[in-house]
Design a protein around this motif. Structure first.
Motif, PDB file in Angstrom:
ATOM      1  N   GLU A 295      32.653  35.221  36.489  1.00 23.55           N
ATOM      2  CA  GLU A 295      33.166  33.863  36.447  1.00 23.55           C
ATOM      3  C   GLU A 295      33.613  33.396  37.960  1.00 23.55           C
ATOM      4  N   GLU A 296      33.853  34.381  39.016  1.00 29.37           N
ATOM      5  CA  GLU A 296      34.282  33.927  40.247  1.00 29.37           C
ATOM      6  C   GLU A 296      32.868  33.974  41.344  1.00 29.37           C
ATOM      7  N   THR A 297      31.807  34.585  40.737  1.00 26.21           N
ATOM      8  CA  THR A 297      30.757  34.770  41.551  1.00 26.21           C
ATOM      9  C   THR A 297      29.428  34.326  40.909  1.00 26.21           C
ATOM     10  N   GLY A 298      29.601  33.277  40.052  1.00 25.15           N
ATOM     11  CA  GLY A 298      28.716  32.347  39.217  1.00 25.15           C
ATOM     12  C   GLY A 298      27.780  33.397  38.601  1.00 25.15           C
ATOM     13  N   GLY A 299      28.016  34.556  37.765  1.00 28.93           N
ATOM     14  CA  GLY A 299      27.541  35.369  37.153  1.00 28.93           C
ATOM     15  C   GLY A 299      26.703  36.299  37.853  1.00 28.93           C
ATOM     16  N   LYS A 300      26.858  36.464  39.084  1.00 25.87           N
ATOM     17  CA  LYS A 300      26.334  37.370  39.982  1.00 25.87           C
ATOM     18  C   LYS A 300      26.758  38.521  40.145  1.00 25.87           C
ATOM     19  N   GLY A 301      27.879  38.639  40.390  1.00 25.98           N
ATOM     20  CA  GLY A 301      28.407  39.921  40.464  1.00 25.98           C
ATOM     21  C   GLY A 301      29.074  40.438  41.886  1.00 25.98           C
ATOM     22  N   VAL A 302      29.481  41.399  42.210  1.00 31.37           N
ATOM     23  CA  VAL A 302      29.933  41.834  43.472  1.00 31.37           C
ATOM     24  C   VAL A 302      29.012  42.520  44.044  1.00 31.37           C
ATOM     25  N   ASP A 303      29.097  42.723  45.446  1.00 28.90           N
ATOM     26  CA  ASP A 303      27.994  43.533  46.273  1.00 28.90           C
ATOM     27  C   ASP A 303      28.533  45.070  46.127  1.00 28.90           C
ATOM     28  N   VAL A 304      29.921  45.347  46.389  1.00 34.66           N
ATOM     29  CA  VAL A 304      30.408  46.654  46.740  1.00 34.66           C
ATOM     30  C   VAL A 304      31.651  47.028  45.739  1.00 34.66           C
ATOM     31  N   ILE A 305      32.035  47.961  45.034  1.00 36.60           N
ATOM     32  CA  ILE A 305      33.203  48.433  44.410  1.00 36.60           C
ATOM     33  C   ILE A 305      33.579  49.675  44.843  1.00 36.60           C
ATOM     34  N   LEU A 306      34.756  49.737  45.158  1.00 42.39           N
ATOM     35  CA  LEU A 306      35.494  51.162  45.327  1.00 42.39           C
ATOM     36  C   LEU A 306      36.322  51.258  44.403  1.00 42.39           C
ATOM     37  N   ASP A 307      36.253  52.491  43.567  1.00 37.76           N
ATOM     38  CA  ASP A 307      36.899  52.866  42.288  1.00 37.76           C
ATOM     39  C   ASP A 307      37.559  54.284  42.408  1.00 37.76           C
ATOM     40  N   ILE A 308      38.909  53.968  41.855  1.00 39.46           N
ATOM     41  CA  ILE A 308      39.794  55.229  41.861  1.00 39.46           C
ATOM     42  C   ILE A 308      39.863  55.667  40.318  1.00 39.46           C
ATOM     43  N   ILE A 309      39.329  54.918  39.382  1.00 40.31           N
ATOM     44  CA  ILE A 309      39.514  55.049  37.737  1.00 40.31           C
ATOM     45  C   ILE A 309      38.719  56.190  37.456  1.00 40.31           C
ATOM     46  N   GLY A 310      37.144  55.806  37.724  1.00 44.20           N
ATOM     47  CA  GLY A 310      36.302  56.927  37.235  1.00 44.20           C
ATOM     48  C   GLY A 310      35.730  56.501  35.804  1.00 44.20           C
ATOM     49  N   ALA A 311      35.784  57.431  34.897  1.00 38.69           N
ATOM     50  CA  ALA A 311      34.960  57.245  33.618  1.00 38.69           C
ATOM     51  C   ALA A 311      35.343  55.998  32.841  1.00 38.69           C
ATOM     52  N   GLU A 312      36.899  55.775  32.650  1.00 39.06           N
ATOM     53  CA  GLU A 312      37.031  54.582  31.848  1.00 39.06           C
ATOM     54  C   GLU A 312      36.498  53.394  32.440  1.00 39.06           C
ATOM     55  N   TYR A 313      36.206  53.119  33.700  1.00 39.40           N
ATOM     56  CA  TYR A 313      35.798  52.087  34.223  1.00 39.40           C
ATOM     57  C   TYR A 313      34.205  52.162  34.565  1.00 39.40           C
ATOM     58  N   PHE A 314      33.421  53.039  34.484  1.00 43.76           N
ATOM     59  CA  PHE A 314      32.209  53.266  34.689  1.00 43.76           C
ATOM     60  C   PHE A 314      31.210  52.350  34.273  1.00 43.76           C
ATOM     61  N   ARG A 315      31.120  52.015  33.173  1.00 43.60           N
ATOM     62  CA  ARG A 315      30.072  50.967  32.600  1.00 43.60           C
ATOM     63  C   ARG A 315      30.400  49.570  32.904  1.00 43.60           C
ATOM     64  N   ARG A 316      31.745  49.291  33.060  1.00 45.69           N
ATOM     65  CA  ARG A 316      32.225  47.877  33.337  1.00 45.69           C
ATOM     66  C   ARG A 316      32.051  47.897  34.949  1.00 45.69           C
ATOM     67  N   ASN A 317      32.336  48.785  35.433  1.00 43.63           N
ATOM     68  CA  ASN A 317      31.686  48.643  36.947  1.00 43.63           C
ATOM     69  C   ASN A 317      30.434  48.158  37.380  1.00 43.63           C
ATOM     70  N   LEU A 318      29.648  49.030  36.446  1.00 43.66           N
ATOM     71  CA  LEU A 318      28.000  48.619  36.608  1.00 43.66           C
ATOM     72  C   LEU A 318      27.662  47.160  35.988  1.00 43.66           C
ATOM     73  N   ASP A 319      28.477  46.841  35.176  1.00 44.49           N
ATOM     74  CA  ASP A 319      28.234  45.353  34.811  1.00 44.49           C
ATOM     75  C   ASP A 319      28.755  44.423  35.761  1.00 44.49           C
ATOM     76  N   SER A 320      29.702  44.803  36.493  1.00 44.90           N
ATOM     77  CA  SER A 320      30.282  43.792  37.516  1.00 44.90           C
ATOM     78  C   SER A 320      29.505  43.741  38.648  1.00 44.90           C
ATOM     79  N   LEU A 321      28.676  44.812  38.937  1.00 43.60           N
ATOM     80  CA  LEU A 321      27.966  44.667  40.164  1.00 43.60           C
ATOM     81  C   LEU A 321      26.668  43.484  40.176  1.00 43.60           C
ATOM     82  N   SER A 322      26.340  43.332  41.458  1.00 44.88           N
ATOM     83  CA  SER A 322      25.103  42.160  41.831  1.00 44.88           C
ATOM     84  C   SER A 322      23.607  43.024  41.616  1.00 44.88           C
TER      85      SER A 322
END
Length: 418
Positions: A295-322
């Motif tokens: 919503e905040e990026t107009g459907g594009k996604g973010v350029d970089v993600i720094l993640d401390i969660i790992g497996a639980e967020y992995f697929r959603r992180n990929l979906d959140s990337l541009s």
């Protein structure tokens, strides 16, 4: 046959007793000889002193030195130390937090241990403060052993005063106020660290609070900037925005011109992140961070993600990337095993990386530290990046500090003070 065996054993005991008596007698004789030699030397000196006094010279009665030792106020010393004294002198002691056995916070005990051994390429730091990191909890549980040759004690960063320098060290001097990236050993009164992993304590920051910077600055700069190449004008998402890593990442990313997204679990934490400069704050307990990012990026996604969660967020992180997005994983709080759909990675040209600092070579760490000195320290000196310290504990209350970290009620760093 049994009687013969008993006779032999009795004879052997008698022989051992006689040997002990002879050894004791020899020791006593040596001690007597030493005392006699000291007495003769003292008598000679007293006679010389008396003769000198008669010739107008002042008597030497308060302190005498001779080949056997030192005499102060007329009390002789043999110049020899006992085995216990020699052991104490050869292994100076300090206090450190010891993991008595893998387990909960209660296994942490403050104990007397030997001082660190200083190598030629190291400096010895008298610790002013050390900071907690999630890795400390894993090590306490027996899940994250220190690298070979490193200190067995907890603590991946510290601040303090240099107390000694190795033969090969040229940059640092005794008395320098510094902070350092460690492989372990921060939960102690002293720690030895390779000279390349040391930084001057930033001007304008207390020496105590300087302990909050080495681990987070080296972690964030090496992953987000050196490897993921975040640049001005790009978008950046950091999970756990209120953590030590998160509060630092918000500030340094804003300093370098990025738009910052964070996730956190309460209104209080999100408000704190907002005050630090975060542009988009997402409550992961009540919102879907993927939908909010889109919503905040107009459907594009973010350029970089720094993640401390790992497996639980992995697929959603990929979906959140541009497209050409970069994911960097530095923790597995939400699990370590997951599946990956390579079609997502291929179609969006994604880069997925993971790394830690602790097991890197000293040369690699030194390179990161110099990058931090050149690119992060100016921001700290300018007041654009500030230490975020939630609470200070004495070293003796390390267990209580661990309980606070595991509760996740804190914001920023937790410090221990020797």
């Amino acid at each position: 046959m049994a009687d013969m065996q008993e006779v032999l054993e009795r004879q052997e005991r008698e022989i051992r007793k006689r040997r002990r008596r002879r050894a004791t007698s020899k020791r006593a004789q040596r001690e007597l000889d030493d005392q006699l030699a000291i007495a003769v030397a003292l008598l000679d000196e007293e006679n010389r002193s008396r003769r000198g006094s008669q010739k107008g010279r002042g008597p030497n009665v308060d302190r005498h030195r001779h080949s056997r030792g030192i005499v102060c106020g007329g009390v002789p010393s043999s110049g020899r130390s006992s085995p216990r004294e020699r052991k104490r002198k050869s292994a100076a002691s300090m206090k450190a937090v010891v993991i008595t056995t893998p387990g909960g916070p209660e296994v942490l005990q403050l104990q007397e241990v030997e001082d660190p051994e200083l190598k030629d390429n190291e400096v010895l730091i008298k610790v002013e403060a050390t900071a907690l990191n999630r890795a400390d909890i894993l090590q306490r549980k027996g899940m994250y052993p220190p690298p070979p040759g490193s200190s067995p004690y907890l603590g991946l960063e510290c601040s303090g005063t240099i107390e000694a320098v190795g033969k090969q060290v040229s940059r640092w001097q005794v008395g320098d106020k510094v902070c350092a990236l460690l492989s372990g050993g921060g939960y102690a009164e002293k720690v030895a660290v390779p000279a390349g992993q040391v930084l001057l304590a930033p001007p304008g920051v207390s020496l105590q609070d300087a302990a909050s910077f080495p681990e987070v600055s080296c972690t964030v700069w090496s992953t987000v900037f050196m490897m993921s190449r975040l640049s001005a004008g790009e978008t950046f998402l950091v999970h756990g925005g209120s953590s030590g890593i998160g509060t630092f990442a918000i500030q340094i990313a804003k300093y370098w011109g990025a738009k910052v997204f964070v996730t956190a679990g309460s209104k209080e934490k999100l408000a704190f992140c907002k005050n630090l400069g975060a542009d988009v704050c997402i409550n992961y307990k009540t919102e879907d961070f993927v939908a909010r990012v889109k919503e905040e990026t107009g459907g594009k996604g973010v350029d970089v993600i720094l993640d401390i969660i790992g497996a639980e967020y992995f697929r959603r992180n990929l979906d959140s990337l541009s497209f050409d997005g970069r994911l960097f994983v530095i923790g597995t709080m939400g699990g370590a095993v997951t599946e990956i759909d390579l079609r997502v990675v291929l179609s969006k040209r994604l880069t997925i990386q993971a790394a830690g600092l602790r097991y890197r070579s000293p040369e690699n760490k030194a390179a990161v530290v110099r990058e931090v000195e050149n690119n992060v320290w100016p921001a700290i000196v300018a007041g654009k990046v500030k230490p975020v310290v939630y609470k200070y504990f004495p070293l003796s209350e390390a267990a209580e500090a661990h309980r606070l970290m595991e509760s996740s009620k804190h914001i920023g760093k937790i410090l221990l003070l020797p």
